[in-house]
Each structure stands twice: as C-alpha cells, then as structure tokens.
Design a protein around this motif. Sequence first.
Motif, PDB file in Angstrom:
ATOM      1  N   LEU A 127       0.672  -1.087  -0.038  1.00 23.80           N
ATOM      2  CA  LEU A 127      -0.027  -0.073  -0.021  1.00 23.80           C
ATOM      3  C   LEU A 127       1.160   0.813  -0.021  1.00 23.80           C
ATOM      4  O   LEU A 127       1.744   1.375   0.385  1.00 23.80           O
ATOM      5  CB  LEU A 127      -0.499   0.071   1.331  1.00 23.80           C
TER       6      LEU A 127
ATOM      7  N   SER B 196      -6.936   9.202  -2.896  1.00 23.23           N
ATOM      8  CA  SER B 196      -6.673   8.205  -2.393  1.00 23.23           C
ATOM      9  C   SER B 196      -5.404   6.817  -2.185  1.00 23.23           C
ATOM     10  O   SER B 196      -4.701   7.059  -3.011  1.00 23.23           O
ATOM     11  CB  SER B 196      -8.212   7.131  -2.436  1.00 23.23           C
TER      12      SER B 196
ATOM     13  N   CYS C 131      -3.348   3.616  -2.832  1.00 26.00           N
ATOM     14  CA  CYS C 131      -3.351   2.831  -4.000  1.00 26.00           C
ATOM     15  C   CYS C 131      -2.914   1.604  -2.983  1.00 26.00           C
ATOM     16  O   CYS C 131      -2.012   1.268  -1.642  1.00 26.00           O
ATOM     17  CB  CYS C 131      -2.526   3.254  -5.608  1.00 26.00           C
TER      18      CYS C 131
ATOM     19  N   PHE D 144     -11.264  -8.420  -5.342  1.00 23.00           N
ATOM     20  CA  PHE D 144     -10.734  -6.775  -4.834  1.00 23.00           C
ATOM     21  C   PHE D 144     -11.796  -6.013  -5.487  1.00 23.00           C
ATOM     22  O   PHE D 144     -11.580  -5.294  -6.420  1.00 23.00           O
ATOM     23  CB  PHE D 144      -9.696  -6.131  -4.605  1.00 23.00           C
TER      24      PHE D 144
ATOM     25  N   PHE E  58     -12.487  -2.039  -4.933  1.00 21.84           N
ATOM     26  CA  PHE E  58     -11.609  -1.273  -5.411  1.00 21.84           C
ATOM     27  C   PHE E  58     -11.455  -0.880  -6.134  1.00 21.84           C
ATOM     28  O   PHE E  58      -9.852  -0.910  -6.769  1.00 21.84           O
ATOM     29  CB  PHE E  58     -10.296  -1.715  -5.035  1.00 21.84           C
TER      30      PHE E  58
ATOM     31  N   CYS F 117      -5.246  -1.073  -7.186  1.00 18.59           N
ATOM     32  CA  CYS F 117      -6.837  -1.143  -7.030  1.00 18.59           C
ATOM     33  C   CYS F 117      -6.454   0.040  -6.376  1.00 18.59           C
ATOM     34  O   CYS F 117      -5.297   0.954  -5.417  1.00 18.59           O
ATOM     35  CB  CYS F 117      -6.924  -1.982  -5.655  1.00 18.59           C
ATOM     36  N   THR F 118      -7.315   0.789  -5.806  1.00 15.92           N
ATOM     37  CA  THR F 118      -6.914   2.684  -5.142  1.00 15.92           C
ATOM     38  C   THR F 118      -8.215   1.995  -4.203  1.00 15.92           C
ATOM     39  O   THR F 118      -8.883   1.851  -3.898  1.00 15.92           O
ATOM     40  CB  THR F 118      -7.995   3.861  -6.337  1.00 15.92           C
ATOM     41  N   ILE F 119      -7.864   2.710  -2.713  1.00 14.50           N
ATOM     42  CA  ILE F 119      -8.479   1.863  -1.631  1.00 14.50           C
ATOM     43  C   ILE F 119      -9.459   3.767  -0.856  1.00 14.50           C
ATOM     44  O   ILE F 119      -8.293   4.426  -0.783  1.00 14.50           O
ATOM     45  CB  ILE F 119      -7.582   1.654  -0.491  1.00 14.50           C
TER      46      ILE F 119
ATOM     47  N   ALA G  15      -6.262   3.174   4.332  1.00  9.23           N
ATOM     48  CA  ALA G  15      -6.470   2.258   3.621  1.00  9.23           C
ATOM     49  C   ALA G  15      -5.924   0.908   4.004  1.00  9.23           C
ATOM     50  O   ALA G  15      -6.838  -0.033   3.780  1.00  9.23           O
ATOM     51  CB  ALA G  15      -6.055   3.000   2.432  1.00  9.23           C
TER      52      ALA G  15
ATOM     53  N   LYS H 290      -9.154  -0.624   6.437  1.00  8.92           N
ATOM     54  CA  LYS H 290      -9.914  -1.328   5.066  1.00  8.92           C
ATOM     55  C   LYS H 290      -9.374  -2.416   4.117  1.00  8.92           C
ATOM     56  O   LYS H 290     -10.213  -3.579   4.371  1.00  8.92           O
ATOM     57  CB  LYS H 290     -10.141   0.043   4.446  1.00  8.92           C
ATOM     58  N   LEU H 291      -8.445  -2.677   3.187  1.00 15.75           N
ATOM     59  CA  LEU H 291      -7.774  -3.896   3.322  1.00 15.75           C
ATOM     60  C   LEU H 291      -7.841  -4.803   4.284  1.00 15.75           C
ATOM     61  O   LEU H 291      -8.061  -5.646   3.283  1.00 15.75           O
ATOM     62  CB  LEU H 291      -6.492  -3.399   2.118  1.00 15.75           C
TER      63      LEU H 291
ATOM     64  N   HIS I  26     -11.432  -6.003   4.823  1.00 17.00           N
ATOM     65  CA  HIS I  26     -11.456  -7.045   3.531  1.00 17.00           C
ATOM     66  C   HIS I  26     -11.246  -8.369   3.110  1.00 17.00           C
ATOM     67  O   HIS I  26     -12.095  -9.686   3.580  1.00 17.00           O
ATOM     68  CB  HIS I  26     -10.975  -6.247   1.888  1.00 17.00           C
TER      69      HIS I  26
END
Length: 146
Positions: free
Chosen positions: A79, A87, A89, A104, A107, A118-120, A128, A131-132, A135
Amino acid sequence: MGAKRGDIIRHFFQTKTLSTLQLWGAVLSNLKTAHNNRFVWSSVPTECHEGRSDAEEVLASVLDELIGQSAKAEIIAALYHFPGQESPCALIATRGGHNGRELFSEFQPKQHREFLHCTIPAATLQQAEQKLVNHVEAYFQNTART
C-alpha cells in the motif's frame, strides 16, 4: 552454500541504487502477516517514495521477490499514497486459486503487469490499510466456512 549466498547479496546490492534499497527497506520494515502467513502486506510511508517516478515499479519488484520467497503467501499487497493522489493505492498479487479481480472488485482493480492496482477509498494510508486488512480477513473467514 555460503558463497552462493554471498554472490546473491553482492549481486543484489550491486544492481540497486541506494534510493531503491531504501524503498526496499521501507517495505520490509513495515511487513505484516496474517492468517498463518497466507496474507502478507506492507504500508509504505509517503516520505519513503516521495519524488520517485519509479516507485510503483520498485514496489512491483519487491512483490515479485516476496512471491518467490514466501511459500505460504497467497495474497501479497503493498500500500502507498502518492502526494497529490486523492486516495491511497495498493499493488496486490494473488495466487493459490484466489480470483483477485473478484476478491478486490469493490476497489475497481486494474491490471499492472502481473499485479492488480487498486485505489482504496480512504483519507489516509492507515485507514486504507485497515480497510484492506478487514476486507481480506472477511474473505478468509468466509472461505473457511465453505
């Protein structure tokens, strides 16, 4: 055995610039794991890659190495948050039968070499990351039940 290791280390340091080695160090020093090393990730602070036009490529090369060296790792992510980006990534690699595009999809992953980009949606890198991680944790919990 020691000579090969020495040759590898010498080659590694002779083929990388100091700034690239510093970025590698940032990734490795922030490395975290979960689910018995099946999920491996690192959040790279902005100051570690600020001003680098090749930061994403260097991060991809680090992921390549982690994939090759981490036998148990099934999901590997780096990340980062470039200055000026709305945001944070993530570059993400999946293996072991996981469908990364599906996993994913929220995202909006795009292909970047053999990785997903991916953009988080989060205000900070820490948000971020959380969140990842949440997930992926939910994914592993759901797949354990099936």
